[in-house]
Scaffold this motif. Sequence first.
Motif, PDB file in Angstrom:
ATOM      1  N   LEU A  74      21.622  -9.624 -30.273  1.00 10.09           N
ATOM      2  CA  LEU A  74      21.956  -8.230 -30.279  1.00 10.09           C
ATOM      3  C   LEU A  74      21.747  -7.125 -30.335  1.00 10.09           C
ATOM      4  N   ASP A  75      21.383  -7.410 -31.714  1.00 11.55           N
ATOM      5  CA  ASP A  75      20.322  -6.009 -32.305  1.00 11.55           C
ATOM      6  C   ASP A  75      19.703  -5.777 -31.401  1.00 11.55           C
ATOM      7  N   VAL A  76      18.027  -6.678 -30.791  1.00  9.39           N
ATOM      8  CA  VAL A  76      16.943  -5.799 -29.884  1.00  9.39           C
ATOM      9  C   VAL A  76      17.641  -5.431 -29.220  1.00  9.39           C
ATOM     10  N   LEU A  77      18.887  -6.215 -28.420  1.00  9.64           N
ATOM     11  CA  LEU A  77      19.206  -5.720 -26.744  1.00  9.64           C
ATOM     12  C   LEU A  77      19.722  -4.251 -26.998  1.00  9.64           C
ATOM     13  N   ASN A  78      20.639  -4.332 -28.007  1.00  6.90           N
ATOM     14  CA  ASN A  78      21.128  -2.671 -28.391  1.00  6.90           C
ATOM     15  C   ASN A  78      20.162  -1.876 -28.928  1.00  6.90           C
TER      16      ASN A  78
ATOM     17  N   ARG B  33      16.336   2.656 -23.563  1.00  9.99           N
ATOM     18  CA  ARG B  33      16.246   3.575 -22.526  1.00  9.99           C
ATOM     19  C   ARG B  33      17.275   4.054 -21.858  1.00  9.99           C
ATOM     20  N   GLY B  34      18.388   3.972 -22.587  1.00 11.15           N
ATOM     21  CA  GLY B  34      19.123   5.094 -21.455  1.00 11.15           C
ATOM     22  C   GLY B  34      20.440   3.896 -20.574  1.00 11.15           C
ATOM     23  N   THR B  35      19.945   2.912 -20.495  1.00 10.59           N
ATOM     24  CA  THR B  35      20.632   1.748 -19.394  1.00 10.59           C
ATOM     25  C   THR B  35      20.442   0.182 -19.863  1.00 10.59           C
ATOM     26  N   VAL B  36      21.384  -0.805 -19.616  1.00  9.91           N
ATOM     27  CA  VAL B  36      21.494  -2.117 -19.706  1.00  9.91           C
ATOM     28  C   VAL B  36      21.619  -2.642 -18.424  1.00  9.91           C
TER      29      VAL B  36
END
Length: 76
Positions: free
Chosen positions: A17-21, A27-30
Amino acid sequence: MVDHWLKDVAETAAVTLDVLNKKAEKRGTVTHADETVQSLCMGYLYLLNLCDQYELLERRDVETLTEVIKKHTTIH
């Protein structure tokens, strides 16, 4: 042994979760894939927390995780 394994998976989920956040901030997007992984990690951590809170992994009665969730939580 199982408890240790579950805690290791929880740590992996938290790190993921930390890495994805951080990735989303950069990137400014998910992406859809990242959102899916986030949901899986958060779901795992939520269910593990319920299991810990209500000692479900130690219990031997008939009450199931589903019953505990219905009694004690509201999911929006």
